[in-house]
Design an enzyme around this catalytic site. Structure first.
Site, short mmCIF file in Angstrom:
data_model
loop_
_atom_site.label_atom_id
_atom_site.label_comp_id
_atom_site.label_asym_id
_atom_site.label_seq_id
_atom_site.Cartn_x
_atom_site.Cartn_y
_atom_site.Cartn_z
N HIS A 223 -5.37 -7.49 -13.88
CA HIS A 223 -5.68 -8.88 -13.54
C HIS A 223 -4.41 -9.69 -13.37
O HIS A 223 -3.41 -9.48 -14.06
CB HIS A 223 -6.64 -9.52 -14.55
N ASP B 280 -4.19 -13.08 -13.65
CA ASP B 280 -4.12 -14.33 -14.43
C ASP B 280 -3.59 -14.10 -15.83
O ASP B 280 -3.63 -12.98 -16.37
CB ASP B 280 -5.49 -15.01 -14.48
N ASP C 52 0.16 -8.61 -20.92
CA ASP C 52 -1.22 -8.90 -20.55
C ASP C 52 -1.26 -9.82 -19.34
O ASP C 52 -1.30 -11.04 -19.49
CB ASP C 52 -1.93 -9.52 -21.75
N GLU D 19 -9.73 -12.87 -15.42
CA GLU D 19 -10.17 -12.02 -16.52
C GLU D 19 -10.11 -12.76 -17.86
O GLU D 19 -10.94 -12.53 -18.75
CB GLU D 19 -9.30 -10.75 -16.56
N ASP E 74 -8.57 0.77 -16.95
CA ASP E 74 -8.15 -0.62 -17.08
C ASP E 74 -7.33 -0.74 -18.35
O ASP E 74 -7.21 0.21 -19.13
CB ASP E 74 -9.39 -1.53 -17.13
N HIS F 34 -1.17 -13.50 -25.61
CA HIS F 34 -1.92 -14.75 -25.82
C HIS F 34 -1.21 -15.71 -26.77
O HIS F 34 -1.80 -16.72 -27.16
CB HIS F 34 -3.34 -14.48 -26.36
#
Length: 556
Positions: free
Chosen positions: A155, A157, A190, A224, A253, A527
């Site tokens: 992904h 984003d 990520d 995502e 994934d 994150h």
């Protein structure tokens, strides 16, 4: 003869007494049987495949030579650094694509991919799903009816960087700074490192002269991190329309754990399932008024009582054979150093496999540090109530995020909450509206529950499938254990969060979530502040993905 008969009777009586005593001991202590099934190096448990090398040695050597080159390392590190500099953040409150200008940053991501991978873009078919979902299809020589395609997901984003935390970063979050060992920045792990790696794998394969028999598809979502409805689902719909039920050979994934050490043993942890998902909203409403004449319990107090009850009543944990983590424990029992694997765990595995409820609960207790792999988690994430200090609030609300254990369901979680909260409504003389109330009451004094983004736990992908053996052999061939004095053991694992794979269940049963790097130190940096990836790990990823494509092609 009489003496012989007497001796035989005595022997039989002794055998019966011994048998009864053994049976009684087993009933009293059920964790004593079958423990030898999980002794170290036990045959038949967590069997490992041999390293799998592609038959096309010329292509394999080309890719290995390239990915071991310092010049190549410098090149792809720079590519990752540059794409980190594009702040492709996705927000919970984004409006529709084409209307909310915050989506426009994804045009930059697409242009960057086109600029950096011209060879790929000349070879593949690029399709768009809802504008920013990117699908790159490298057609194989065989039709999909003869050789199902392999699908690799990533992904574009990233989660937003809170402005107040920017100064806490060792290096600016969107600088993509490389200090010689570590690449810093939002998305490094990520998931932009993963996206660059699978793009690199295609680029290398094309430049090697390889021509696939099996079609290879790359798909990149744009949202995502906010549940994937804007790109993940449209990508899945696009591919389903083209390939239909069970039309994909294998999906890979990102995974949350990668290569880790547990029980002093290196494991490549392949997540073959994901926990379910549910956001629970709770509204407490009543009449307002002046703060000089308050009720004994206003809506904020009642909501606090509800939250206290929820946190005081966590979901119970248990380990069952339905959970992929049980497979991991089996692997650890037979492959980890005996002194490092607790006997208390080893002695309960057989009973867990037989469905012994007490053993399932006790094993979860023994492994409390892994508790949320065995139980439904609940986290109060938002709370609102009151707008003025001298006014009695009319509404207080909260949102609770839950990740559902593999053995549970949305319905059972909702019932748990209803059973907890209805007595509080009764206590305060309030109307209670559960998740599926037939109608919405006009009564002002009430407690209402509602669910958002409900997702059942994912189906468990098979490990006896050819695709899993291909994946396992590729891992063995391209990746290394954290301790060079031991083997790297491939094991099943559970994804505690959710990926875009949740939209792809109809396309294949063979969905595997795995990040082919050592994530020991940077696992908890995604994150949050100082997200990073070690360059020495990142530069090896393209070899893994390219080899996976080659190995899957060999069985087409």
């Amino acid at each position: 003869m009489a003496d012989e008969r007497a001796g035989l009777k005595s022997l039989l009586r002794g055998a019966i007494v011994l048998g009864l005593a053994t049976a009684l001991f087993t009933l009293v202590n059920p964790f004593t049987s079958d423990t030898d099934k999980y002794t170290p190096n036990q045959a038949g448990i967590c069997q490992q495949v041999a390293p799998l090398s592609p038959t096309n040695k010329q292509v394999e050597h080309f890719i290995r030579d390239k990915t071991e080159s310092p010049a190549y390392h410098k090149e792809i590190i720079n590519k990752l650094s540059k794409i980190i500099q594009i702040p492709s953040e996705s927000y919970d409150d984004l409006g529709p694509i084409g209307e909310d200008p915050r989506w426009d940053v994804f045009y930059q991501v697409e242009e960057y991919i086109k600029a950096q991978y011209p060879t790929v873009l000349k070879t593949v078919q690029l399709d768009h799903a809802n504008t920013h979902g990117l699908i790159l299809t490298w057609e194989g020589s065989l039709p999909a009816s003869e050789a199902k395609p392999i699908l690799m997901l990533a992904h574009q984003d990233v989660v937003p960087v809170l402005p107040d935390t920017v100064s806490d970063w060792a290096h600016p979050p969107y600088e993509g700074y490389f200090d010689g060992e570590i690449i810093w920045g939002r998305g490094a792990t990520d998931d932009k490192g993963y996206m660059i790696s699978i793009l690199e794998s295609l680029d290398l394969l094309i430049k090697s002269g390889f021509k696939p028999k099996r079609t290879v598809i790359l798909a990149f979502g744009c949202d995502e991190e906010i549940s994937g409805e804007n790109c993940g689902r449209p990508i899945s719909d696009f591919l389903y329309k083209k390939y239909g039920d069970d039309g994909i050979y294998l999906i890979i994934d990102e995974g949350s754990v990668g290569i880790q050490t547990e029980f002093d043993q290196s494991f490549a942890m392949v997540s073959v399932a994901e926990k379910g998902y549910l956001d629970v909203g709770i509204n407490v409403t009543s009449t307002g008024g002046h703060a000089s004449n308050p009720p004994d319990h206003n809506v904020i107090g009642i909501l606090s009582e509800i939250i206290h009850e929820i946190e005081a009543s966590p979901f119970p944990g248990k380990v069952t054979h339905n959970n992929p983590m049980f497979g991991f424990l089996e692997c650890a029992a037979v492959h980890a150093p005996p002194s490092s694997f607790p006997n208390a765990v080893r002695n309960q595995l057989s009973q867990v496999a037989k469905g012994n409820t007490k053993a399932q609960q006790q094993l979860a207790h023994e492994l409390d540090h892994l508790r949320y792999y065995f139980r439904t988690s609940q986290s109060v994430g938002k709370i609102n109530g009151g707008i003025k200090i001298n006014a009695i609030p009319e509404l207080a609300s909260t949102m609770i995020n839950l990740r559902l254990a593999v053995e549970t369901s949305i319905a059972s979680v909702q019932k748990h909450y209803e059973d907890l909260i209805k007595p509080i409504a009764d206590k305060h003389g309030m109307v209670f509206e559960g998740f599926h109330s037939a109608y919405e009451s006009t009564e002002v004094h009430k407690i209402s529950l509602f669910g958002v983004d409900a997702l059942e736990p994912a189906p468990v992908s098979p490990i006896d499938a050819e695709s899993f053996r291909i994946l396992s052999g590729t891992i063995k061939n391209t990746l290394q254990p954290l301790d060079n004095n031991q083997d790297l053991i491939v094991t099943t694992y559970l994804m505690p969060a959710n990926t875009d794979t949740k939209f792809f269940w109809p396309l294949t049963k063979n969905i595997y979530r795995f990040t082919p790097i050592n994530l020991v130190l940077n696992l908890n940096r995604a994150h949050t502040v100082d997200e990073f990836i070690r360059a020495s790990e990142f530069v090896r990823e393209p070899l893994f993905f390219a080899t996976l494509v080659l190995n899957a092609d060999d069985v087409a």
